[in-house]
Structures are given as structure tokens and as C-alpha cells.
Design an enzyme around this catalytic site. Sequence first.
Site, mmCIF file in Angstrom:
data_model
loop_
_atom_site.group_PDB
_atom_site.id
_atom_site.type_symbol
_atom_site.label_atom_id
_atom_site.label_comp_id
_atom_site.label_asym_id
_atom_site.label_seq_id
_atom_site.Cartn_x
_atom_site.Cartn_y
_atom_site.Cartn_z
ATOM 1 C CE LYS A 29 0.334 1.755 4.199
ATOM 2 N NZ LYS A 29 1.536 2.505 4.925
ATOM 3 N N GLY A 53 3.053 -0.853 4.293
ATOM 4 C CA GLY A 53 2.320 -1.654 4.757
ATOM 5 C C GLY A 53 2.460 -3.309 3.956
ATOM 6 N N GLY A 106 3.732 -5.614 6.336
ATOM 7 C CA GLY A 106 2.817 -7.028 7.298
ATOM 8 C C GLY A 106 1.484 -6.412 7.152
ATOM 9 C CB ALA A 139 0.059 -5.900 2.229
ATOM 10 C CG ASP A 187 -1.105 1.132 7.114
ATOM 11 O OD1 ASP A 187 -1.730 2.388 7.367
ATOM 12 O OD2 ASP A 187 0.198 1.288 7.065
#
Length: 278
Positions: A14, A104, A106, A108, A140
Amino acid sequence: MSDPRTVTELACAKLNLALHVRHRRPDGYHELETLFALVAHGDLVRVTLADSDSFTLTGPFAAVLAGEGDNLVTRAAARFRAAFGGGAHAIELEKHLPIASGIGGGSADAAATLRALAALHGVAQDDPRLFAIADALGSDVPACLLGRTALGRGRGEQLMPLEGLAGTPTLLVNPGVAVSTAAVFQRWDGVDRGPIGTGDLLTVARTGRNDLEPPARAVAPAIDAVLAALAAQPGVLLARMSGSGATCFALFDTHAARDLAAAALEGRGWWLAATHLR
Ligand code: C5P
């Protein structure tokens, strides 16, 4: 034919096309307005129904993550089981994204794990319970679970989908320095520089900011050179740091311009990924 007991999900990186920090909250988090976008490049999460639980790490960044101990994939799977059942799983994470890098990775991975488990066990991908788990795992993770461009508010978990910029050629560059998100937020100067604007996505992103750039640059001065190098490339529409860093990105007007920029930035010991916005 693919094995119906295995589901493979891409865990897309991301980006924060803009990230405005508005104020520090009593709970220690920061109230944000951020433009989330996803790119086509990411990790792979493969989940298979099994007799006993296992977790395997492979890929170029596996060794770095293995040293971290706990990770968001196994936590996501544990929370999924507590909410929905579903028995044991063999989970494989193929790690292509740098660790602690503002894109992001982790988060994702956790979202991809939830999507794969949902697919295996007949849970709807938009089930609000999945989003509640995502929210509990990290700020996130809901954006990664939603999996599309969105305006994020609150800690980043209040999401409003947005249209625009799909397919835009993008280059990600990381100087190889891991940055602690908490440490960067802690160094934010407390000045509210105003909300994200309105209008078409590119204009809003370009007139926006990443308020975490100054504190991240203080923590990791290597970011300066990455941002300067990206901004100097021909065809750049926007060059900025993502999240709390240290990964920076540039959006390009053409694939050729992106590829020329990637070639120009090779050989400096930086991690590069030539990709596009989803
Ligand atoms: O939510 P997550 O665990 O990913 O956040 C990591 C750290 O980043 C938090 O502990 C907090 O210090 C900081 N953070 C913040 N404000 C946000 C998101 C994260 O201060 N909106």
C-alpha cells in the site's frame, strides 16, 4: 486444476499518496487523513487446509522477518479461527516487500491471510467481522483488506473508496533502512497543516503532503537522497515518501519513463520495484 483446498492471495503493497496528520489523540494514536492506494507488487500468502498448523517463510525478505518472531499472518489466522472456526492450516508467506518500510507489508500479509481464509471457509469477503479483525490487527490492515484506492480517516481505518489513477506506472524505492512507525509518529511536531483537498485524485495527491516526511528524514537521513533522485527523473507526476518511510514512490506519465528511472537508480544499493497502481 488448482487444489480447492489451497488459496493463494497477493498481498499488495500500500502507498499513502498523501498523509496528513491532524492531531495526537488521548489514546496515543494520531488522527489522519490519508489517500491509500495499492500497487500490483507484493508478497504472496498461500493457505492450505491441513491436519496441523504450520507457518513457512520464503522469499527474498524471509530471513529479516524470521528474526522478528511474532508476525501479523499468524495473528490474523488465530483471530480468524476464534471468530469463524475452520480448523488447522498450512500457511506459506513468500516475502518480497522490505520489512518496516512504510508500504504496509505486514498489514498486506494479514489482509491477504484473512481473504484466503474467508475464501476457503465460505465467508463473504466484505463480512464486517473480517474488517473488525483487520482493525484490531493494525491501522493499515482495513485498507489492505478493502484492497482499493480509498480516503482513510481516524487511525486510517475509516475508509471511503475513491476512483482514479488505476494503472499509473509507479516506482518504489527503499534505501534499505528499517524505520519504526511508532518512532516516526512520536517525532511529529504536533502542527496541524490542514486537511486533504477535494477534486480529482492526482490533483488532491499533488497538493497534499506526507506530514511524516520530516520526522522520518530525521530518523533515516537516507530518505533525502531517495526523494531527490526520484523527483529528478523525467516524467514524474508525483514523488513522495509512503507512510512512516523509508520507502518512497514516484508516479510516472508513461511506462517508458518509469523504466528509464528504474534503470537510472540501479546500482546504488537501493531496493527498487517497478509496478503500477491497481
Ligand atoms: O496500528 P499500528 O499497530 O500499525 O500502529 C503502529 C504504531 O504507529 C502505533 O503504536 C502508534 O505508535 C503509531 N500510529 C499512530 N497513529 C496512527 C497509526 C499508527 O500514532 N494513526
